[in-house]
Scaffold this motif. Sequence first.
Motif, PDB file in Angstrom:
ATOM      1  N   TYR A 162     -48.282 -13.870   1.811  1.00  0.00           N
ATOM      2  CA  TYR A 162     -48.262 -12.715   0.917  1.00  0.00           C
ATOM      3  C   TYR A 162     -49.595 -11.978   0.954  1.00  0.00           C
ATOM      4  O   TYR A 162     -49.637 -10.758   1.124  1.00  0.00           O
ATOM      5  N   LEU A 163     -50.696 -12.705   0.815  1.00  0.00           N
ATOM      6  CA  LEU A 163     -52.009 -12.067   0.843  1.00  0.00           C
ATOM      7  C   LEU A 163     -52.297 -11.456   2.210  1.00  0.00           C
ATOM      8  O   LEU A 163     -52.865 -10.365   2.302  1.00  0.00           O
ATOM      9  N   MET A 164     -51.897 -12.147   3.269  1.00  0.00           N
ATOM     10  CA  MET A 164     -52.110 -11.626   4.608  1.00  0.00           C
ATOM     11  C   MET A 164     -51.377 -10.303   4.801  1.00  0.00           C
ATOM     12  O   MET A 164     -51.931  -9.344   5.326  1.00  0.00           O
TER      13      MET A 164
ATOM     14  N   LEU B 166     -41.792  -7.478   6.578  1.00  0.00           N
ATOM     15  CA  LEU B 166     -40.841  -8.595   6.642  1.00  0.00           C
ATOM     16  C   LEU B 166     -41.529  -9.910   6.313  1.00  0.00           C
ATOM     17  O   LEU B 166     -40.938 -10.777   5.668  1.00  0.00           O
ATOM     18  N   ILE B 167     -42.788 -10.041   6.739  1.00  0.00           N
ATOM     19  CA  ILE B 167     -43.536 -11.254   6.405  1.00  0.00           C
ATOM     20  C   ILE B 167     -43.793 -11.305   4.903  1.00  0.00           C
ATOM     21  O   ILE B 167     -43.687 -12.355   4.280  1.00  0.00           O
ATOM     22  N   GLY B 168     -44.112 -10.162   4.311  1.00  0.00           N
ATOM     23  CA  GLY B 168     -44.314 -10.109   2.870  1.00  0.00           C
ATOM     24  C   GLY B 168     -43.057 -10.446   2.091  1.00  0.00           C
ATOM     25  O   GLY B 168     -43.098 -11.173   1.100  1.00  0.00           O
ATOM     26  N   ILE B 169     -41.926  -9.929   2.547  1.00  0.00           N
ATOM     27  CA  ILE B 169     -40.651 -10.243   1.895  1.00  0.00           C
ATOM     28  C   ILE B 169     -40.370 -11.741   2.015  1.00  0.00           C
ATOM     29  O   ILE B 169     -39.952 -12.384   1.051  1.00  0.00           O
ATOM     30  N   TYR B 170     -40.613 -12.298   3.187  1.00  0.00           N
ATOM     31  CA  TYR B 170     -40.423 -13.730   3.405  1.00  0.00           C
ATOM     32  C   TYR B 170     -41.308 -14.543   2.457  1.00  0.00           C
ATOM     33  O   TYR B 170     -40.866 -15.523   1.865  1.00  0.00           O
ATOM     34  N   ALA B 171     -42.565 -14.116   2.304  1.00  0.00           N
ATOM     35  CA  ALA B 171     -43.494 -14.852   1.448  1.00  0.00           C
ATOM     36  C   ALA B 171     -43.063 -14.811  -0.015  1.00  0.00           C
ATOM     37  O   ALA B 171     -43.097 -15.832  -0.712  1.00  0.00           O
ATOM     38  N   ILE B 172     -42.638 -13.655  -0.483  1.00  0.00           N
ATOM     39  CA  ILE B 172     -42.211 -13.561  -1.883  1.00  0.00           C
ATOM     40  C   ILE B 172     -40.925 -14.341  -2.093  1.00  0.00           C
ATOM     41  O   ILE B 172     -40.749 -15.004  -3.117  1.00  0.00           O
TER      42      ILE B 172
ATOM     43  N   ILE C  22     -47.870  -4.971  -5.093  1.00  0.00           N
ATOM     44  CA  ILE C  22     -48.797  -5.668  -5.985  1.00  0.00           C
ATOM     45  C   ILE C  22     -48.037  -6.429  -7.077  1.00  0.00           C
ATOM     46  O   ILE C  22     -48.550  -7.371  -7.664  1.00  0.00           O
ATOM     47  N   PHE C  23     -46.801  -6.048  -7.329  1.00  0.00           N
ATOM     48  CA  PHE C  23     -45.999  -6.748  -8.332  1.00  0.00           C
ATOM     49  C   PHE C  23     -45.773  -8.213  -7.960  1.00  0.00           C
ATOM     50  O   PHE C  23     -45.351  -9.006  -8.789  1.00  0.00           O
ATOM     51  N   GLY C  24     -46.051  -8.587  -6.719  1.00  0.00           N
ATOM     52  CA  GLY C  24     -45.974  -9.987  -6.322  1.00  0.00           C
ATOM     53  C   GLY C  24     -46.960 -10.848  -7.100  1.00  0.00           C
ATOM     54  O   GLY C  24     -46.683 -12.006  -7.419  1.00  0.00           O
ATOM     55  N   PHE C  25     -48.128 -10.295  -7.430  1.00  0.00           N
ATOM     56  CA  PHE C  25     -49.088 -11.024  -8.258  1.00  0.00           C
ATOM     57  C   PHE C  25     -48.547 -11.232  -9.663  1.00  0.00           C
ATOM     58  O   PHE C  25     -48.717 -12.293 -10.253  1.00  0.00           O
ATOM     59  N   ILE C  26     -47.880 -10.200 -10.185  1.00  0.00           N
ATOM     60  CA  ILE C  26     -47.292 -10.325 -11.523  1.00  0.00           C
ATOM     61  C   ILE C  26     -46.186 -11.371 -11.507  1.00  0.00           C
ATOM     62  O   ILE C  26     -46.032 -12.143 -12.450  1.00  0.00           O
ATOM     63  N   TYR C  27     -45.429 -11.420 -10.390  1.00  0.00           N
ATOM     64  CA  TYR C  27     -44.397 -12.452 -10.275  1.00  0.00           C
ATOM     65  C   TYR C  27     -45.020 -13.842 -10.306  1.00  0.00           C
ATOM     66  O   TYR C  27     -44.489 -14.749 -10.948  1.00  0.00           O
ATOM     67  N   ARG C  28     -46.136 -14.010  -9.596  1.00  0.00           N
ATOM     68  CA  ARG C  28     -46.803 -15.311  -9.595  1.00  0.00           C
ATOM     69  C   ARG C  28     -47.214 -15.733 -11.000  1.00  0.00           C
ATOM     70  O   ARG C  28     -47.165 -16.915 -11.333  1.00  0.00           O
ATOM     71  N   LEU C  29     -47.646 -14.777 -11.804  1.00  0.00           N
ATOM     72  CA  LEU C  29     -48.108 -15.099 -13.152  1.00  0.00           C
ATOM     73  C   LEU C  29     -46.966 -15.353 -14.128  1.00  0.00           C
ATOM     74  O   LEU C  29     -47.042 -16.241 -14.962  1.00  0.00           O
TER      75      LEU C  29
ATOM     76  N   LYS D 118     -38.067 -12.850 -11.940  1.00  0.00           N
ATOM     77  CA  LYS D 118     -37.556 -12.444 -10.635  1.00  0.00           C
ATOM     78  C   LYS D 118     -37.640 -10.940 -10.393  1.00  0.00           C
ATOM     79  O   LYS D 118     -37.798 -10.510  -9.266  1.00  0.00           O
ATOM     80  N   ILE D 119     -37.532 -10.143 -11.434  1.00  0.00           N
ATOM     81  CA  ILE D 119     -37.544  -8.694 -11.256  1.00  0.00           C
ATOM     82  C   ILE D 119     -38.829  -8.236 -10.568  1.00  0.00           C
ATOM     83  O   ILE D 119     -38.807  -7.348  -9.723  1.00  0.00           O
ATOM     84  N   PHE D 120     -39.958  -8.864 -10.892  1.00  0.00           N
ATOM     85  CA  PHE D 120     -41.218  -8.486 -10.267  1.00  0.00           C
ATOM     86  C   PHE D 120     -41.238  -8.867  -8.787  1.00  0.00           C
ATOM     87  O   PHE D 120     -41.795  -8.150  -7.957  1.00  0.00           O
ATOM     88  N   GLY D 121     -40.611  -9.970  -8.447  1.00  0.00           N
ATOM     89  CA  GLY D 121     -40.501 -10.361  -7.044  1.00  0.00           C
ATOM     90  C   GLY D 121     -39.656  -9.383  -6.247  1.00  0.00           C
ATOM     91  O   GLY D 121     -40.001  -9.007  -5.132  1.00  0.00           O
ATOM     92  N   PHE D 122     -38.546  -8.936  -6.843  1.00  0.00           N
ATOM     93  CA  PHE D 122     -37.687  -7.976  -6.157  1.00  0.00           C
ATOM     94  C   PHE D 122     -38.366  -6.623  -5.996  1.00  0.00           C
ATOM     95  O   PHE D 122     -38.197  -5.956  -4.973  1.00  0.00           O
ATOM     96  N   VAL D 123     -39.144  -6.201  -6.994  1.00  0.00           N
ATOM     97  CA  VAL D 123     -39.875  -4.939  -6.889  1.00  0.00           C
ATOM     98  C   VAL D 123     -40.908  -5.028  -5.766  1.00  0.00           C
ATOM     99  O   VAL D 123     -41.074  -4.089  -4.983  1.00  0.00           O
TER     100      VAL D 123
END
Length: 98
Positions: A4-6, A68-74, A39-46, A50-55
């Motif tokens: 995700y960070l990469m 695609l790598i980011g989608i895979y990571a989330i 950036i909502f991936g960080f909010i999902y982590r916290l 699931k809505i934040f992960g989908f966003v």
Amino acid sequence: MNYYLMSLIIALGVIISIGHDPHYYEVNYILIPAFLLTIFGFIYRLTGKKIFGFVAMLGFIFFVPIGLIGIYAIRNMMDDHAKLLFKRTLKNDNRNHR
């Protein structure tokens, strides 16, 4: 390094490199809002909602192929969170049956 960070770092690099080219800087009108969605991936982590992960996945769609790598990571983060919740329910069920 976390995928995700990469993918966030590479997406930011793409935005910066496109912004310096006078012929393609208009593309950043799409990529910058998409990056903000990722950036909502960080909010999902916290929060684990699931809505934040989908966003965040929606934002990564605009960054093909690195998106695609980011989608895979989330998606993996969401699966890991679901597994953790499932394990917690199993532990709670075992305690209730004693």
